[in-house]
Design a protein around this motif. Sequence first.
Motif, PDB file in Angstrom:
ATOM      1  N   ARG A 368       0.823  -1.202   0.000  1.00 46.91           N
ATOM      2  CA  ARG A 368       0.000   0.000   0.000  1.00 46.91           C
ATOM      3  C   ARG A 368       0.861   1.258   0.000  1.00 46.91           C
ATOM      4  O   ARG A 368       0.575   2.226  -0.730  1.00 46.91           O
ATOM      5  CB  ARG A 368      -0.920   0.005   1.235  1.00 46.91           C
ATOM      6  CG  ARG A 368      -2.018  -1.048   1.201  1.00 46.91           C
ATOM      7  CD  ARG A 368      -3.008  -0.787   0.070  1.00 46.91           C
ATOM      8  NE  ARG A 368      -3.644   0.504   0.212  1.00 46.91           N
ATOM      9  CZ  ARG A 368      -4.745   0.721   0.938  1.00 46.91           C
ATOM     10  NH1 ARG A 368      -5.314  -0.271   1.594  1.00 46.91           N
ATOM     11  NH2 ARG A 368      -5.279   1.922   0.999  1.00 46.91           N
ATOM     12  N   GLU A 371       2.449   1.557  -3.406  1.00 47.20           N
ATOM     13  CA  GLU A 371       1.444   1.941  -4.398  1.00 47.20           C
ATOM     14  C   GLU A 371       1.203   3.451  -4.365  1.00 47.20           C
ATOM     15  O   GLU A 371       1.067   4.089  -5.421  1.00 47.20           O
ATOM     16  CB  GLU A 371       0.127   1.195  -4.128  1.00 47.20           C
ATOM     17  CG  GLU A 371       0.152  -0.252  -4.589  1.00 47.20           C
ATOM     18  CD  GLU A 371      -1.095  -1.007  -4.167  1.00 47.20           C
ATOM     19  OE1 GLU A 371      -1.337  -2.077  -4.727  1.00 47.20           O
ATOM     20  OE2 GLU A 371      -1.814  -0.539  -3.251  1.00 47.20           O
ATOM     21  N   ARG A 372       1.152   4.020  -3.159  1.00 45.74           N
ATOM     22  CA  ARG A 372       0.946   5.472  -3.048  1.00 45.74           C
ATOM     23  C   ARG A 372       2.123   6.235  -3.659  1.00 45.74           C
ATOM     24  O   ARG A 372       1.943   7.246  -4.337  1.00 45.74           O
ATOM     25  CB  ARG A 372       0.757   5.854  -1.575  1.00 45.74           C
ATOM     26  CG  ARG A 372      -0.586   5.463  -1.010  1.00 45.74           C
ATOM     27  CD  ARG A 372      -0.866   6.186   0.301  1.00 45.74           C
ATOM     28  NE  ARG A 372      -0.007   5.721   1.366  1.00 45.74           N
ATOM     29  CZ  ARG A 372      -0.304   4.713   2.176  1.00 45.74           C
ATOM     30  NH1 ARG A 372      -1.455   4.069   2.017  1.00 45.74           N
ATOM     31  NH2 ARG A 372       0.511   4.360   3.146  1.00 45.74           N
ATOM     32  N   VAL A 374       4.206   5.167  -6.019  1.00 43.79           N
ATOM     33  CA  VAL A 374       4.182   5.001  -7.483  1.00 43.79           C
ATOM     34  C   VAL A 374       3.072   5.849  -8.098  1.00 43.79           C
ATOM     35  O   VAL A 374       3.252   6.460  -9.165  1.00 43.79           O
ATOM     36  CB  VAL A 374       4.001   3.507  -7.843  1.00 43.79           C
ATOM     37  CG1 VAL A 374       3.708   3.347  -9.337  1.00 43.79           C
ATOM     38  CG2 VAL A 374       5.261   2.729  -7.474  1.00 43.79           C
ATOM     39  N   HIS A 375       1.931   5.899  -7.416  1.00 42.16           N
ATOM     40  CA  HIS A 375       0.813   6.697  -7.937  1.00 42.16           C
ATOM     41  C   HIS A 375       1.215   8.168  -8.081  1.00 42.16           C
ATOM     42  O   HIS A 375       0.921   8.813  -9.097  1.00 42.16           O
ATOM     43  CB  HIS A 375      -0.395   6.571  -6.990  1.00 42.16           C
ATOM     44  CG  HIS A 375      -1.570   7.394  -7.416  1.00 42.16           C
ATOM     45  ND1 HIS A 375      -2.333   7.104  -8.536  1.00 42.16           N
ATOM     46  CD2 HIS A 375      -2.115   8.534  -6.862  1.00 42.16           C
ATOM     47  CE1 HIS A 375      -3.280   7.995  -8.667  1.00 42.16           C
ATOM     48  NE2 HIS A 375      -3.181   8.876  -7.660  1.00 42.16           N
ATOM     49  N   ILE A 376       1.889   8.692  -7.064  1.00 36.91           N
ATOM     50  CA  ILE A 376       2.332  10.094  -7.106  1.00 36.91           C
ATOM     51  C   ILE A 376       3.356  10.305  -8.214  1.00 36.91           C
ATOM     52  O   ILE A 376       3.283  11.285  -8.984  1.00 36.91           O
ATOM     53  CB  ILE A 376       2.925  10.507  -5.742  1.00 36.91           C
ATOM     54  CG1 ILE A 376       1.836  10.534  -4.677  1.00 36.91           C
ATOM     55  CG2 ILE A 376       3.617  11.872  -5.837  1.00 36.91           C
ATOM     56  CD1 ILE A 376       2.353  10.713  -3.267  1.00 36.91           C
ATOM     57  N   LYS A 377       4.313   9.383  -8.340  1.00 33.46           N
ATOM     58  CA  LYS A 377       5.370   9.540  -9.340  1.00 33.46           C
ATOM     59  C   LYS A 377       4.835   9.369 -10.759  1.00 33.46           C
ATOM     60  O   LYS A 377       5.354   9.998 -11.693  1.00 33.46           O
ATOM     61  CB  LYS A 377       6.500   8.550  -9.065  1.00 33.46           C
ATOM     62  CG  LYS A 377       7.310   8.906  -7.811  1.00 33.46           C
ATOM     63  CD  LYS A 377       8.546   8.060  -7.641  1.00 33.46           C
ATOM     64  CE  LYS A 377       9.360   8.537  -6.436  1.00 33.46           C
ATOM     65  NZ  LYS A 377      10.601   7.759  -6.247  1.00 33.46           N
ATOM     66  N   ARG A 378       3.797   8.553 -10.939  1.00 34.36           N
ATOM     67  CA  ARG A 378       3.199   8.408 -12.268  1.00 34.36           C
ATOM     68  C   ARG A 378       2.507   9.687 -12.700  1.00 34.36           C
ATOM     69  O   ARG A 378       2.414   9.991 -13.892  1.00 34.36           O
ATOM     70  CB  ARG A 378       2.209   7.240 -12.275  1.00 34.36           C
ATOM     71  CG  ARG A 378       2.882   5.871 -12.350  1.00 34.36           C
ATOM     72  CD  ARG A 378       1.876   4.743 -12.262  1.00 34.36           C
ATOM     73  NE  ARG A 378       2.529   3.440 -12.412  1.00 34.36           N
ATOM     74  CZ  ARG A 378       1.918   2.266 -12.223  1.00 34.36           C
ATOM     75  NH1 ARG A 378       0.629   2.248 -11.863  1.00 34.36           N
ATOM     76  NH2 ARG A 378       2.576   1.148 -12.389  1.00 34.36           N
ATOM     77  N   ARG A 379       2.007  10.449 -11.713  1.00 29.21           N
ATOM     78  CA  ARG A 379       1.345  11.723 -12.040  1.00 29.21           C
ATOM     79  C   ARG A 379       2.331  12.854 -12.270  1.00 29.21           C
ATOM     80  O   ARG A 379       2.023  13.820 -12.970  1.00 29.21           O
ATOM     81  CB  ARG A 379       0.378  12.114 -10.915  1.00 29.21           C
ATOM     82  CG  ARG A 379      -0.886  11.276 -10.867  1.00 29.21           C
ATOM     83  CD  ARG A 379      -1.941  11.872  -9.933  1.00 29.21           C
ATOM     84  NE  ARG A 379      -1.545  11.828  -8.531  1.00 29.21           N
ATOM     85  CZ  ARG A 379      -1.170  12.886  -7.842  1.00 29.21           C
ATOM     86  NH1 ARG A 379      -1.089  14.076  -8.421  1.00 29.21           N
ATOM     87  NH2 ARG A 379      -0.847  12.776  -6.568  1.00 29.21           N
ATOM     88  N   GLU A 383       7.600   8.669 -17.799  1.00 23.45           N
ATOM     89  CA  GLU A 383       7.765   7.217 -17.624  1.00 23.45           C
ATOM     90  C   GLU A 383       9.217   6.766 -17.805  1.00 23.45           C
ATOM     91  O   GLU A 383       9.596   5.685 -17.340  1.00 23.45           O
ATOM     92  CB  GLU A 383       6.879   6.455 -18.608  1.00 23.45           C
ATOM     93  CG  GLU A 383       7.281   6.579 -20.054  1.00 23.45           C
ATOM     94  CD  GLU A 383       6.484   5.652 -20.961  1.00 23.45           C
ATOM     95  OE1 GLU A 383       6.843   5.569 -22.154  1.00 23.45           O
ATOM     96  OE2 GLU A 383       5.529   5.021 -20.473  1.00 23.45           O
ATOM     97  N   ARG A 388      11.113   7.141 -11.044  1.00 24.29           N
ATOM     98  CA  ARG A 388       9.820   6.472 -11.213  1.00 24.29           C
ATOM     99  C   ARG A 388      10.023   4.994 -11.519  1.00 24.29           C
ATOM    100  O   ARG A 388       9.330   4.138 -10.953  1.00 24.29           O
ATOM    101  CB  ARG A 388       9.037   7.153 -12.334  1.00 24.29           C
ATOM    102  CG  ARG A 388       7.767   6.417 -12.706  1.00 24.29           C
ATOM    103  CD  ARG A 388       6.959   7.162 -13.741  1.00 24.29           C
ATOM    104  NE  ARG A 388       5.930   6.309 -14.326  1.00 24.29           N
ATOM    105  CZ  ARG A 388       5.034   6.715 -15.213  1.00 24.29           C
ATOM    106  NH1 ARG A 388       5.029   7.984 -15.611  1.00 24.29           N
ATOM    107  NH2 ARG A 388       4.128   5.871 -15.713  1.00 24.29           N
ATOM    108  N   GLU A 392       8.673   1.807  -9.255  1.00 23.00           N
ATOM    109  CA  GLU A 392       7.806   0.777  -9.832  1.00 23.00           C
ATOM    110  C   GLU A 392       8.439  -0.605  -9.669  1.00 23.00           C
ATOM    111  O   GLU A 392       7.735  -1.599  -9.437  1.00 23.00           O
ATOM    112  CB  GLU A 392       7.526   1.086 -11.299  1.00 23.00           C
ATOM    113  CG  GLU A 392       6.682   2.337 -11.493  1.00 23.00           C
ATOM    114  CD  GLU A 392       6.073   2.429 -12.886  1.00 23.00           C
ATOM    115  OE1 GLU A 392       6.364   1.555 -13.712  1.00 23.00           O
ATOM    116  OE2 GLU A 392       5.314   3.382 -13.128  1.00 23.00           O
TER     117      GLU A 392
END
Length: 471
Positions: A368, A371-372, A374-379, A383, A388, A392
Motif C-alpha cells: 500500500r 502503491e501510493r 508510485v501513484h504520485i510519481k506516475r502523475r 515514464e 519512477r 515501480e
Amino acid sequence: MSISIKPDAKDPMSTVCIYLGSEAAGKWLFIVDNADNTGFALLSSRGLRAYLPESETGLVILTTRSPDVALSVADEAEYLEEMGTEEATDLLEKHLGSRTHPSQDPETTTRLLRELTCLPLAITQAAAYLNRNRHVSLTRYLELLRGTEQDMTSLLSREFADITRYRGSQNAIAATWIVSFDQIQDMDPEAASLLTFISCIEPKDIPRSILPSFDSDEKLDHAIGTLCGYSFLAYQEASGMYDMHRLVHVATRVWLRKHGRAVLADADAIRRLGAIFPDWHGGDYQVWRTYYPHVFRLLDRSETSELNERYDLCFQVGTCLHTERRSKITVLYLEPVSRWVSQHLEDKDDRRLAVGHWLGSAYYHVQRMQERVVHIKRRTLDENNQHRISSEGELGRAYLVGGRTREAIEIFVKTIAVNKAVFHEWDISLLSPEYYLAKAYLETHKTKEAIKILEHVVEIAIMTIDRTLAG
C-alpha cells in the motif's frame, strides 16, 4: 638503599616492609603500580596493607583501578579524572615528534582524541602507528577507527615500543585491556558476565532494565561498580543510561573470541532479551524504542545462528515493529522466521499460522505504501524517469513477495521495456528487473521463459565481470 634478604626467607615482603619502617631506611618513596589484583589485596591471609611500610620519613603511592583495593589499603583516595583534550593534544604532539603537528589540524585531532577517549595508552599507540606508517594521516587513522570491527581490532592489537612502560609489559591496548578482563573474570564473575553481555548489544544508551539479572540488585550494583572502576562503563546522569566506549566494546569481543566464547555470549544475550522484550499487545512503545538498537545489533550480529530462541526474538521484534506501522523493517525480521517455521513446523501449527498472518499483513502495508509512492510519481514524472522506474520496480518486488505475481509480471515487463529504450540491451541496469521477472515466471510455472531470461542475465553478468577484470 641496600636491603639484605636471605635466599631462604619465607616472607621477603615482610623483610622489606620492616626495613622501610626503620630509621635506617631514611627518606623513601614506595610505589605500588597497577595493584588491581583483589585476590592478593583482599583474599590473602594478611592482605596487601600488611605489607605496606609505615614511616614518618617515607611515602607510599599506590595506583589501582579497583575501588575494592583502594578502599582496603588507603585511608583516603584520589580519583583521577580523564585526561583533558588539551593535555591529550600535548601528549599526541610529543609522541608524533617530527611529523605534522596536530595543532595544524585541530578539528581532526579533537575528533581523534574523542574517539580514543583521551586515553594515554591509546594515544601513545596511535602515535606509534602513525610514526611507523608515515603515509597514514590523522584523518585516515580516524577512518580506520570508525571503520569495520576488523580494522578496529587490527589497530587495537598492534604492539609498539614504549620505553616508559615496564619491560615485558604488553603495549597493545587490546592486549592490555584483555589482561584487565581476565582479572575481572577471576575476581568478579558477575562483572565479567555483565561485560560479556554488553559486548553483544549496542554500547550506547544501555538501560539498567536490559542488563542481566543476578541473585540480587546489590550484586548488579557491585558488578556495575567494578566496570565503572576500570572505566569500562560510564553512567550518564542526564539520561539514566550506561555507555561503554566503542573501543572497549570491540576489545571485549576480541577477548571473547580469544577464549572461544563469542557465540555462546550471543546465545545467552538472545535468551536474555527474549525473556524481557515486551509483547506487541502491551503497547510499551517507549520500552520497545529503548530496546530496539540493542536487539537490532544482536540479531544482525547473530544472523547466521540457527538458535530457536533467535527466531522467537525476531518474531517478538517484528510484531512490535508492525504495531508501530514500520512495515518495511518488519518484513526484514519476519521473513527469516517464516522460512524457519516452514522448515520445522506443520502447516496447521498455530505458530506457523501466526507468523504467516503477521508477515502477510506487513507485505500488504508495504504494498500500500509503495502503491501510493508510485501513484504520485506516475502523475508527476515521465515514464522514462529513473526515480519512477526504481519505485515501480520496488512495487513489483512487493507484489511478488505478497503473492500478487501477475501484477508483478506486468510491472517488470513494462520496466524492462522502458529501460531498453534508454539503455543498451547488454547494460547491467537491466539485470535486476529481468531477474525478478524470471523469478515471477518460475512461480507461475513459465519455466522456459524464465530460463531464457536467466541465461541472458548470466551472460550480462559474465561480460561485466570480464570487463572489470580487464580494466
